[in-house]
Design a protein around this motif. Structure first.
Motif, PDB file in Angstrom:
ATOM      1  N   ILE A   1       0.839  -1.207   0.000  1.00  0.00           N
ATOM      2  CA  ILE A   1       0.000   0.000   0.000  1.00  0.00           C
ATOM      3  C   ILE A   1       0.867   1.248   0.000  1.00  0.00           C
ATOM      4  O   ILE A   1       0.568   2.220  -0.702  1.00  0.00           O
ATOM      5  CB  ILE A   1      -0.963  -0.004   1.208  1.00  0.00           C
ATOM      6  N   LYS A   2       1.945   1.244   0.744  1.00  0.00           N
ATOM      7  CA  LYS A   2       2.827   2.414   0.821  1.00  0.00           C
ATOM      8  C   LYS A   2       3.546   2.698  -0.492  1.00  0.00           C
ATOM      9  O   LYS A   2       4.080   3.787  -0.675  1.00  0.00           O
ATOM     10  CB  LYS A   2       3.827   2.239   1.965  1.00  0.00           C
ATOM     11  N   GLN A   3       3.532   1.755  -1.411  1.00  0.00           N
ATOM     12  CA  GLN A   3       4.191   1.944  -2.705  1.00  0.00           C
ATOM     13  C   GLN A   3       3.294   2.641  -3.725  1.00  0.00           C
ATOM     14  O   GLN A   3       3.771   3.052  -4.774  1.00  0.00           O
ATOM     15  CB  GLN A   3       4.644   0.596  -3.270  1.00  0.00           C
ATOM     16  N   ILE A   4       2.007   2.762  -3.440  1.00  0.00           N
ATOM     17  CA  ILE A   4       1.097   3.409  -4.375  1.00  0.00           C
ATOM     18  C   ILE A   4       0.651   4.757  -3.816  1.00  0.00           C
ATOM     19  O   ILE A   4       0.660   4.977  -2.606  1.00  0.00           O
ATOM     20  CB  ILE A   4      -0.121   2.522  -4.696  1.00  0.00           C
ATOM     21  N   LYS A   5       0.260   5.661  -4.701  1.00  0.00           N
ATOM     22  CA  LYS A   5      -0.204   6.993  -4.306  1.00  0.00           C
ATOM     23  C   LYS A   5      -1.519   7.304  -5.022  1.00  0.00           C
ATOM     24  O   LYS A   5      -1.558   8.047  -5.994  1.00  0.00           O
ATOM     25  CB  LYS A   5       0.855   8.060  -4.645  1.00  0.00           C
ATOM     26  N   PRO A   6      -2.617   6.709  -4.551  1.00  0.00           N
ATOM     27  CA  PRO A   6      -3.907   6.936  -5.217  1.00  0.00           C
ATOM     28  C   PRO A   6      -4.458   8.341  -4.950  1.00  0.00           C
ATOM     29  O   PRO A   6      -4.128   8.973  -3.947  1.00  0.00           O
ATOM     30  CB  PRO A   6      -4.812   5.875  -4.601  1.00  0.00           C
ATOM     31  N   ASP A   7      -5.306   8.792  -5.865  1.00  0.00           N
ATOM     32  CA  ASP A   7      -5.985  10.069  -5.667  1.00  0.00           C
ATOM     33  C   ASP A   7      -7.036   9.962  -4.576  1.00  0.00           C
ATOM     34  O   ASP A   7      -7.211  10.874  -3.785  1.00  0.00           O
ATOM     35  CB  ASP A   7      -6.655  10.525  -6.967  1.00  0.00           C
ATOM     36  N   LEU A   8      -7.749   8.823  -4.546  1.00  0.00           N
ATOM     37  CA  LEU A   8      -8.850   8.628  -3.598  1.00  0.00           C
ATOM     38  C   LEU A   8      -8.731   7.319  -2.838  1.00  0.00           C
ATOM     39  O   LEU A   8      -8.366   6.298  -3.416  1.00  0.00           O
ATOM     40  CB  LEU A   8     -10.189   8.577  -4.341  1.00  0.00           C
ATOM     41  N   CYS A   9      -9.088   7.379  -1.590  1.00  0.00           N
ATOM     42  CA  CYS A   9      -9.225   6.183  -0.767  1.00  0.00           C
ATOM     43  C   CYS A   9     -10.681   6.120  -0.325  1.00  0.00           C
ATOM     44  O   CYS A   9     -11.189   7.058   0.296  1.00  0.00           O
ATOM     45  CB  CYS A   9      -8.325   6.276   0.463  1.00  0.00           C
ATOM     46  N   PHE A  10     -11.378   5.056  -0.701  1.00  0.00           N
ATOM     47  CA  PHE A  10     -12.733   4.824  -0.214  1.00  0.00           C
ATOM     48  C   PHE A  10     -12.603   3.929   1.017  1.00  0.00           C
ATOM     49  O   PHE A  10     -12.223   2.771   0.901  1.00  0.00           O
ATOM     50  CB  PHE A  10     -13.600   4.166  -1.289  1.00  0.00           C
ATOM     51  N   LEU A  11     -12.893   4.501   2.162  1.00  0.00           N
ATOM     52  CA  LEU A  11     -12.648   3.840   3.436  1.00  0.00           C
ATOM     53  C   LEU A  11     -13.958   3.404   4.087  1.00  0.00           C
ATOM     54  O   LEU A  11     -14.765   4.244   4.494  1.00  0.00           O
ATOM     55  CB  LEU A  11     -11.908   4.802   4.363  1.00  0.00           C
ATOM     56  N   GLY A  12     -14.180   2.106   4.161  1.00  0.00           N
ATOM     57  CA  GLY A  12     -15.319   1.595   4.919  1.00  0.00           C
ATOM     58  C   GLY A  12     -15.037   1.785   6.400  1.00  0.00           C
ATOM     59  O   GLY A  12     -13.900   1.638   6.840  1.00  0.00           O
ATOM     60  N   THR A  13     -16.051   2.136   7.156  1.00  0.00           N
ATOM     61  CA  THR A  13     -15.825   2.405   8.574  1.00  0.00           C
ATOM     62  C   THR A  13     -16.626   1.477   9.471  1.00  0.00           C
ATOM     63  O   THR A  13     -17.733   1.085   9.143  1.00  0.00           O
ATOM     64  CB  THR A  13     -16.196   3.854   8.942  1.00  0.00           C
ATOM     65  N   ASN A  14     -16.024   1.169  10.593  1.00  0.00           N
ATOM     66  CA  ASN A  14     -16.701   0.385  11.620  1.00  0.00           C
ATOM     67  C   ASN A  14     -17.382   1.319  12.613  1.00  0.00           C
ATOM     68  O   ASN A  14     -18.367   0.950  13.234  1.00  0.00           O
ATOM     69  CB  ASN A  14     -15.687  -0.517  12.326  1.00  0.00           C
ATOM     70  N   ALA A  15     -16.842   2.534  12.750  1.00  0.00           N
ATOM     71  CA  ALA A  15     -17.418   3.530  13.656  1.00  0.00           C
ATOM     72  C   ALA A  15     -16.847   4.902  13.319  1.00  0.00           C
ATOM     73  O   ALA A  15     -15.668   5.021  12.985  1.00  0.00           O
ATOM     74  CB  ALA A  15     -17.099   3.180  15.109  1.00  0.00           C
ATOM     75  N   ILE A  16     -17.698   5.926  13.408  1.00  0.00           N
ATOM     76  CA  ILE A  16     -17.253   7.311  13.224  1.00  0.00           C
ATOM     77  C   ILE A  16     -17.945   8.166  14.278  1.00  0.00           C
ATOM     78  O   ILE A  16     -19.148   8.006  14.527  1.00  0.00           O
ATOM     79  CB  ILE A  16     -17.530   7.837  11.794  1.00  0.00           C
ATOM     80  N   ASP A  17     -17.161   9.037  14.889  1.00  0.00           N
ATOM     81  CA  ASP A  17     -17.663   9.866  15.979  1.00  0.00           C
ATOM     82  C   ASP A  17     -16.964  11.215  15.904  1.00  0.00           C
ATOM     83  O   ASP A  17     -15.777  11.285  15.574  1.00  0.00           O
ATOM     84  CB  ASP A  17     -17.360   9.174  17.317  1.00  0.00           C
ATOM     85  N   ALA A  18     -17.706  12.279  16.200  1.00  0.00           N
ATOM     86  CA  ALA A  18     -17.146  13.627  16.100  1.00  0.00           C
ATOM     87  C   ALA A  18     -15.941  13.833  17.021  1.00  0.00           C
ATOM     88  O   ALA A  18     -14.988  14.522  16.662  1.00  0.00           O
ATOM     89  CB  ALA A  18     -18.225  14.666  16.403  1.00  0.00           C
ATOM     90  N   GLU A  19     -15.946  13.240  18.182  1.00  0.00           N
ATOM     91  CA  GLU A  19     -14.844  13.414  19.136  1.00  0.00           C
ATOM     92  C   GLU A  19     -13.695  12.432  18.894  1.00  0.00           C
ATOM     93  O   GLU A  19     -12.524  12.798  18.975  1.00  0.00           O
ATOM     94  CB  GLU A  19     -15.361  13.232  20.562  1.00  0.00           C
ATOM     95  N   HIS A  20     -14.014  11.178  18.573  1.00  0.00           N
ATOM     96  CA  HIS A  20     -12.997  10.134  18.469  1.00  0.00           C
ATOM     97  C   HIS A  20     -12.546   9.840  17.044  1.00  0.00           C
ATOM     98  O   HIS A  20     -11.608   9.076  16.844  1.00  0.00           O
ATOM     99  CB  HIS A  20     -13.512   8.846  19.113  1.00  0.00           C
ATOM    100  N   GLY A  21     -13.216  10.400  16.050  1.00  0.00           N
ATOM    101  CA  GLY A  21     -12.850  10.162  14.657  1.00  0.00           C
ATOM    102  C   GLY A  21     -13.293   8.787  14.187  1.00  0.00           C
ATOM    103  O   GLY A  21     -14.323   8.269  14.603  1.00  0.00           O
ATOM    104  N   ILE A  22     -12.467   8.189  13.327  1.00  0.00           N
ATOM    105  CA  ILE A  22     -12.753   6.860  12.796  1.00  0.00           C
ATOM    106  C   ILE A  22     -12.082   5.844  13.718  1.00  0.00           C
ATOM    107  O   ILE A  22     -10.894   5.953  14.027  1.00  0.00           O
ATOM    108  CB  ILE A  22     -12.170   6.687  11.369  1.00  0.00           C
ATOM    109  N   THR A  23     -12.852   4.842  14.147  1.00  0.00           N
ATOM    110  CA  THR A  23     -12.314   3.810  15.022  1.00  0.00           C
ATOM    111  C   THR A  23     -12.736   2.432  14.523  1.00  0.00           C
ATOM    112  O   THR A  23     -13.656   2.299  13.727  1.00  0.00           O
ATOM    113  CB  THR A  23     -12.800   4.005  16.488  1.00  0.00           C
ATOM    114  N   ASP A  24     -12.034   1.412  14.994  1.00  0.00           N
ATOM    115  CA  ASP A  24     -12.301   0.035  14.582  1.00  0.00           C
ATOM    116  C   ASP A  24     -11.953  -0.876  15.751  1.00  0.00           C
ATOM    117  O   ASP A  24     -11.413  -0.421  16.762  1.00  0.00           O
ATOM    118  CB  ASP A  24     -11.458  -0.312  13.348  1.00  0.00           C
TER     119      ASP A  24
END
Length: 96
Positions: free
Chosen positions: A6-29
């Protein structure tokens, strides 16, 4: 090995599926290895699109993936004007 690749590529977009998102804690899994892959994907990408169903909005898991400041766009089935999404708008995230 996956993180190294993954570190070898530089994509324009990352579509990230999330397990949890919260305004205070951000994205968590809850899976350490998945979190490491997601962090590598975010770091490599120019922009990050977070995909989340309504049930995962305003929820928290034990391991932090990233803060809201690393998310450019949030896509969910909720209407963009739903009050639940106000903190994400305020954090500068475009919501669709």
């Amino acid at each position: 090995e996956a993180i190294a690749k993954i570190k070898q590529i530089k994509p324009d977009l990352c579509f990230l599926g999330t397990n949890a998102i919260d305004a205070e804690h951000g994205i968590t899994d809850n899976d350490w290895e998945v979190v490491q892959l997601k962090k590598a994907m975010i770091e490599s990408s120019k922009k990050v699109v977070c995909l989340s169903i309504a049930e995962k909005v305003n929820s928290v898991q034990p391991i932090k993936v990233c803060g809201l400041d690393e998310i450019d766009l949030l896509i969910t089935e909720l209407p963009a004007e739903d009050p639940v999404l106000k903190p994400y708008h305020e954090a500068g995230i475009k919501v669709l």
